[in-house]
Write a protein that holds these residues in place. Structure first.
Motif, PDB file in Angstrom:
ATOM      1  N   LEU A   5       6.178   9.322  81.388  1.00 51.45           N
ATOM      2  CA  LEU A   5       6.755  10.302  80.188  1.00 51.45           C
ATOM      3  C   LEU A   5       8.086  10.087  79.740  1.00 51.45           C
ATOM      4  CD1 LEU A   5       5.076  12.578  78.965  1.00 51.45           C
ATOM      5  CD2 LEU A   5       6.315  14.255  80.461  1.00 51.45           C
ATOM      6  N   GLU A   6       8.800   9.693  80.452  1.00 51.33           N
ATOM      7  CA  GLU A   6      10.236   9.519  79.896  1.00 51.33           C
ATOM      8  C   GLU A   6      10.266   8.230  79.136  1.00 51.33           C
ATOM      9  OE1 GLU A   6      10.396   7.412  84.178  1.00 51.33           O
ATOM     10  OE2 GLU A   6       9.399   8.883  82.949  1.00 51.33           O
ATOM     11  N   ILE A   7       9.567   7.308  78.980  1.00 50.79           N
ATOM     12  CA  ILE A   7       9.259   6.471  77.910  1.00 50.79           C
ATOM     13  C   ILE A   7       8.605   6.672  76.918  1.00 50.79           C
ATOM     14  CG2 ILE A   7       8.951   3.649  77.499  1.00 50.79           C
ATOM     15  CD1 ILE A   7      11.233   4.229  79.380  1.00 50.79           C
ATOM     16  N   GLY A   8       7.155   7.116  77.132  1.00 52.90           N
ATOM     17  CA  GLY A   8       6.359   7.446  76.233  1.00 52.90           C
ATOM     18  C   GLY A   8       6.456   8.329  74.993  1.00 52.90           C
ATOM     19  N   ALA A   9       7.023   9.524  75.777  1.00 47.72           N
ATOM     20  CA  ALA A   9       7.595  10.559  74.804  1.00 47.72           C
ATOM     21  C   ALA A   9       8.916  10.280  73.928  1.00 47.72           C
ATOM     22  CB  ALA A   9       7.997  11.957  75.752  1.00 47.72           C
ATOM     23  N   VAL A  10       9.738   9.704  74.561  1.00 45.65           N
ATOM     24  CA  VAL A  10      10.847   9.230  73.729  1.00 45.65           C
ATOM     25  C   VAL A  10      10.748   8.287  72.678  1.00 45.65           C
ATOM     26  CG1 VAL A  10      12.798   7.829  73.800  1.00 45.65           C
ATOM     27  CG2 VAL A  10      12.635   9.320  75.852  1.00 45.65           C
ATOM     28  N   GLN A  11       9.616   7.476  72.997  1.00 45.08           N
ATOM     29  CA  GLN A  11       8.964   6.589  71.645  1.00 45.08           C
ATOM     30  C   GLN A  11       8.609   7.413  70.689  1.00 45.08           C
ATOM     31  OE1 GLN A  11       7.835   2.793  71.465  1.00 45.08           O
ATOM     32  NE2 GLN A  11       8.113   3.600  69.506  1.00 45.08           N
ATOM     33  N   ILE A  12       7.546   8.450  71.102  1.00 41.40           N
ATOM     34  CA  ILE A  12       7.101   9.311  70.060  1.00 41.40           C
ATOM     35  C   ILE A  12       7.963  10.022  69.443  1.00 41.40           C
ATOM     36  CG2 ILE A  12       5.484  11.404  69.669  1.00 41.40           C
ATOM     37  CD1 ILE A  12       3.722  10.522  71.695  1.00 41.40           C
ATOM     38  N   LEU A  13       8.927  10.594  69.994  1.00 36.59           N
ATOM     39  CA  LEU A  13      10.198  11.493  69.322  1.00 36.59           C
ATOM     40  C   LEU A  13      11.168  10.836  68.444  1.00 36.59           C
ATOM     41  CD1 LEU A  13      11.189  13.728  72.346  1.00 36.59           C
ATOM     42  CD2 LEU A  13       9.897  14.391  70.184  1.00 36.59           C
ATOM     43  N   LEU A  14      11.343   9.568  68.866  1.00 38.28           N
ATOM     44  CA  LEU A  14      11.904   8.316  67.820  1.00 38.28           C
ATOM     45  C   LEU A  14      11.274   8.174  66.643  1.00 38.28           C
ATOM     46  CD1 LEU A  14      13.866   5.804  70.372  1.00 38.28           C
ATOM     47  CD2 LEU A  14      14.772   7.640  68.882  1.00 38.28           C
ATOM     48  N   VAL A  15      10.253   7.820  66.454  1.00 38.57           N
ATOM     49  CA  VAL A  15       9.151   7.704  65.495  1.00 38.57           C
ATOM     50  C   VAL A  15       9.201   8.870  64.506  1.00 38.57           C
ATOM     51  CG1 VAL A  15       7.011   6.950  64.424  1.00 38.57           C
ATOM     52  CG2 VAL A  15       7.840   5.787  66.643  1.00 38.57           C
ATOM     53  N   ILE A  16       8.857  10.043  65.090  1.00 35.95           N
ATOM     54  CA  ILE A  16       9.066  11.322  64.476  1.00 35.95           C
ATOM     55  C   ILE A  16      10.436  11.637  63.682  1.00 35.95           C
ATOM     56  CG2 ILE A  16       8.717  13.758  64.680  1.00 35.95           C
ATOM     57  CD1 ILE A  16       6.569  13.232  66.745  1.00 35.95           C
ATOM     58  N   ALA A  17      11.400  11.233  64.497  1.00 29.36           N
ATOM     59  CA  ALA A  17      12.810  11.747  63.902  1.00 29.36           C
ATOM     60  C   ALA A  17      13.012  10.400  62.681  1.00 29.36           C
ATOM     61  CB  ALA A  17      13.876  11.536  64.929  1.00 29.36           C
ATOM     62  N   PHE A  18      12.647   9.323  62.950  1.00 32.37           N
ATOM     63  CA  PHE A  18      13.071   8.298  61.878  1.00 32.37           C
ATOM     64  C   PHE A  18      11.779   8.536  60.581  1.00 32.37           C
ATOM     65  CE2 PHE A  18      14.047   4.918  65.365  1.00 32.37           C
ATOM     66  CZ  PHE A  18      15.430   5.661  65.273  1.00 32.37           C
ATOM     67  N   SER A  19      10.839   8.803  60.834  1.00 34.07           N
ATOM     68  CA  SER A  19       9.889   9.020  59.698  1.00 34.07           C
ATOM     69  C   SER A  19      10.000  10.182  59.072  1.00 34.07           C
ATOM     70  CB  SER A  19       8.365   8.870  60.171  1.00 34.07           C
ATOM     71  OG  SER A  19       8.032   9.799  61.218  1.00 34.07           O
ATOM     72  N   LEU A  20      10.546  11.305  59.823  1.00 33.14           N
ATOM     73  CA  LEU A  20      10.645  12.555  58.976  1.00 33.14           C
ATOM     74  C   LEU A  20      12.042  13.137  58.850  1.00 33.14           C
ATOM     75  CD1 LEU A  20       7.748  14.575  60.944  1.00 33.14           C
ATOM     76  CD2 LEU A  20       7.841  13.827  58.480  1.00 33.14           C
ATOM     77  N   TYR A  21      13.027  13.455  59.742  1.00 34.30           N
ATOM     78  CA  TYR A  21      14.126  13.787  59.840  1.00 34.30           C
ATOM     79  C   TYR A  21      15.235  12.859  59.137  1.00 34.30           C
ATOM     80  CZ  TYR A  21      12.478  17.342  62.944  1.00 34.30           C
ATOM     81  OH  TYR A  21      11.731  18.537  63.444  1.00 34.30           O
ATOM     82  N   LEU A  22      15.132  11.664  59.166  1.00 33.21           N
ATOM     83  CA  LEU A  22      15.903  10.526  58.794  1.00 33.21           C
ATOM     84  C   LEU A  22      15.592   9.840  57.478  1.00 33.21           C
ATOM     85  CD1 LEU A  22      17.445   9.113  61.944  1.00 33.21           C
ATOM     86  CD2 LEU A  22      18.211  11.074  60.761  1.00 33.21           C
TER      87      LEU A  22
END
Length: 704
Positions: free
Chosen positions: A329-346
């Motif tokens: 979870l510490e690897i997979g969840a971080v991967q999902i959150l990073l992609v969401i942050a890049f594609s939406l918030y940034l």
């Protein structure tokens, strides 16, 4: 009155017969026939008096919807600082405009307007009169443009591509810009190309070396088929690759009962079975395209059919996505959150004029997460005393090691030896896994899947043409593209990629984000892809992506696929109760009916050697169809367990039987063959190169 007084001007009589009260004016723009709502096209209703408004002075610009901000840009201001009012309806034009009316009529007829006169958005019948600011004059060819995502709208109702697209279909700005944009285009869509082999090869029992070889083969076939499609197919800048449409049926074939007890090299045996099924299904698709049957099939395919079908493809893999992410979870969840942050918030952050976080969300998220996992592995976070990841779980005796074996296997990044075992140079060649094996039951499944793939491609052709081309393709060009996709999938079957090769749905989003629609850039990127496929270390590097990161990326990719499918509803009346019910029923039954087939006959306490995330694909061994014909049972149980097949059947039946206007259904409007031949811009967009089209001029259903 003195002679010096000016002679009063007499109003010239209007046209005869006078315009009838409330008579509708045919749509003044082609944009209205290709899926744009009146509020974007600049065409509203006629005045209450029923008189047709004269062309107002050309305004500076209509409100521009901001693609990324999601809001309408401010309108031009009047002298007093207020929003400029809409032009007021005026009396009918003088009789001198009779010639202008004739010119307008001729222009409409030259563009196919006589046939579609009175049609609203996407070619449906207009139910309301013309609007006050609609124009009886067509804009110049350089001004005409239609975009799948509305941008600036001029006073003639045409959406300006210049404010959105940097390079359009036939633009060739130079070798360096084309090379950079082509590389950017492929890098942004890399996940869709390489992730499928990382799923199906381990499921077939393949080794790390097998995975690397299949990845290299996919890169090679994707480059070759993209060149074929941009040259002799639809000629749109669409990257070809292994589509997610083929993933579910491939997993169903891989988990067939006859393959469960195999001994030895399961990978090559199952791959040869997949090759045979893909070749037969692709040949059916090629026949569907090149015989012209696709031109008739297009009448049944509309946005209300395409939307739930493609959305069901993305939603169908929910059992594979997060259950595999949860293994680390510490690897997979971080991967999902990073992609969401890049594609939406940034997504609005630009570097040298490029929105790098939005364009490269997937590769950036993968790189950062992979580097973090590498540092954690090297720091010894996943080292446990006395435990070895190379020892099979069945041979581990220590309870301490049994407890952490899953964590070591999925969180560590040094468990794959694909990069070390891959050669520096390897040329993918046909029949590298052996001679394909043909079974009719698996071939029938792939024939049905090829129809779903064609539906997916039709939506991609229409949406991408509105972005980069002067007009949508003709039905003949669509048939030609589908036929070539069939030939491309035959090549994929011969080379052994495990799936067919078709236009990737993510192309439309990539074109809209990168603002790059140049055909030459895609072709140059395809050549680069072929070169990279010959370097074995590239395939080995991509094959060494940890499985948990693959699952995390797939969660995002499948969510995007579902959203892109539903976005096709913008061409129809999305608020119509008819369409809402049809789409809702299609999506619900696409999840519920396969669930019935997948759960039928399974005991809650049964132990299966198949992982839980592959359980939905073993339905052929326990489905409800249990007649004395085993092959027919296999076909029916497998097809009715595929979500996209159920969504397509429900949507195509309801949409073509439930009454509804063309405007409500959002019927696709394709360019007419004779009109396209008369317009140089359309001919240059879609005609075959090297004057090949002249040889096939008599074949009306595969070209201009």
């Amino acid at each position: 009155m003195s002679k010096s007084d000016p002679k009063p001007t007499r109003l010239r009589p209007g046209p005869w017969p006078p315009v009838p009260e409330g008579s509708p004016l045919p749509p003044s723009s082609w944009a209205k026939k290709t899926g744009f709502r009146p509020k974007f096209s600049g065409e509203t209703n006629a005045s209450d008096s029923g008189q047709i408004a004269l062309p107002p002075p050309r305004p500076t610009r209509e409100p521009e919807p901001d693609l990324e901000a999601g809001r309408v840009r401010s309108q031009p201001k009047a002298a007093n600082g207020e929003t400029a009012p809409a032009p007021v309806a005026k009396p009918a034009a003088p009789s001198g405009d009779k010639d202008q009316t004739v010119v307008v009529k001729r222009r409409k007829e030259s563009d196919g307007g006589s046939k579609n006169a009175g049609h609203g958005p996407n070619g449906q019948a207009a139910a309301v009169p013309a609007e006050p600011n609609s124009q009886p004059r067509r804009a110049a060819r350089s001004e005409e443009a239609v975009d799948v995502l509305p941008n600036s709208v001029d006073d003639d109702g045409y959406v300006g591509r210049s404010s959105h697209m940097k390079y359009e279909l036939r633009d060739t700005p130079g070798l360096v810009p084309i090379g950079l944009y082509g590389f950017q285009h492929y890098l942004s869509i890399l996940g869709s190309i390489i992730l499928i082999p990382l799923v199906i090869v381990p499921a077939m029992g393949g080794t790390y070396e097998d995975t690397a070889n299949v990845v290299s083969t996919v890169l090679f076939v994707s480059g070759v088929t993209t060149l074929l499609q941009t040259s002799f197919g639809s000629r749109l800048p669409l990257i070809q690759g292994p589509s997610f449409v083929y993933l579910a049926p491939a997993l169903a074939i891989i988990n067939s009962p006859e393959f469960q007890g195999l001994n030895g090299n399961n990978f090559k045996h199952i791959m040869k079975e997949l090759q045979g099924a893909v070749i037969i299904g692709s040949a059916f698709q090629a026949i569907l395209g090149y015989t012209g049957l696709m031109s008739f099939f297009l009448r049944l395919i509309n946005p209300v059919v395409v939307s739930p079908t493609i959305a069901a493809v993305g939603l169908s893999f929910y059992s594979y996505g997060f259950p595999l992410v949860g293994t680390c979870l510490e690897i997979g969840a971080v991967q999902i959150l990073l992609v969401i942050a890049f594609s939406l918030y940034l997504r609005k952050i630009s570097v040298f004029g490029h929105r790098v976080f939005l364009i490269y969300a997937v590769p950036l998220g993968l790189a950062i997460t992979w580097a973090t996992a590498f540092l954690l592995t090297e720091a010894g976070v996943y080292n446990y005393k006395g435990c070895d990841t190379n020892v099979p779980a069945s041979n581990i005796i220590s309870d301490h090691c049994r407890k952490h074996v899953s964590r070591m296997k999925h969180c560590r990044v040094d468990t794959s030896h694909a990069l070390n075992s891959s050669p520096w140079f390897r040329f993918p060649y046909p029949l590298q896994w052996g001679t394909p094996v043909f079974h009719w039951k698996m071939a029938i499944v792939m024939c049905v899947v090829s129809i779903i793939s064609s539906v997916d491609s039709v939506g991609s052709y229409h949406a991408s043409s509105l972005l980069v081309a002067s007009r949508p393709p003709t039905p003949g060009v669509v048939s030609r593209g589908i036929g070539l996709e069939g030939l491309s999938s035959i090549l994929a079957g011969l080379w052994g990629t495990g799936t067919g090769s078709t236009s990737l749905t993510e192309n439309v989003h990539t074109i809209a984000v990168t603002k790059m629609g140049s055909r030459r850039a895609v072709e140059l990127g395809a050549c680069l892809l072929i070169v990279l496929s010959l370097v074995g270390k590239v395939g080995g590097f991509l094959a060494s992506i940890p499985q948990v990161m693959v699952a995390a990326l797939l969660c995002f990719m499948w969510a995007m696929l579902a959203a892109l499918g539903l976005s096709n509803l913008r061409y129809s009346e999305a608020g119509s109760s008819r369409n809402i019910i049809i789409v809702g029923l299609s999506l619900f039954f696409s999840l519920s009916i396969p669930a019935y087939f997948q759960q039928y006959g399974i005991s809650p306490n049964s132990n299966s050697s198949v992982p839980s995330y592959f359980q939905p694909y073993i339905v052929a061994s326990h489905g409800p169809f249990r007649s004395k014909y085993g092959g027919m049972n296999y076909v029916l149980n497998t097809l009715f367990s595929l979500h996209m097949v159920i969504a397509f059947l429900v949507a195509v039946i309801l949409d073509n039987t439930v009454p509804g206007s063309r405007q409500e259904r959002g019927v696709y409007v394709w360019s007419e063959r004779e009109v396209a031949k008369r317009e140089p811009a359309v001919a240059k967009d879609y005609e075959l190169p090297f004057r090949i089209g002249r040889v096939f001029r008599w074949v009306k259903w595969v070209g201009l």
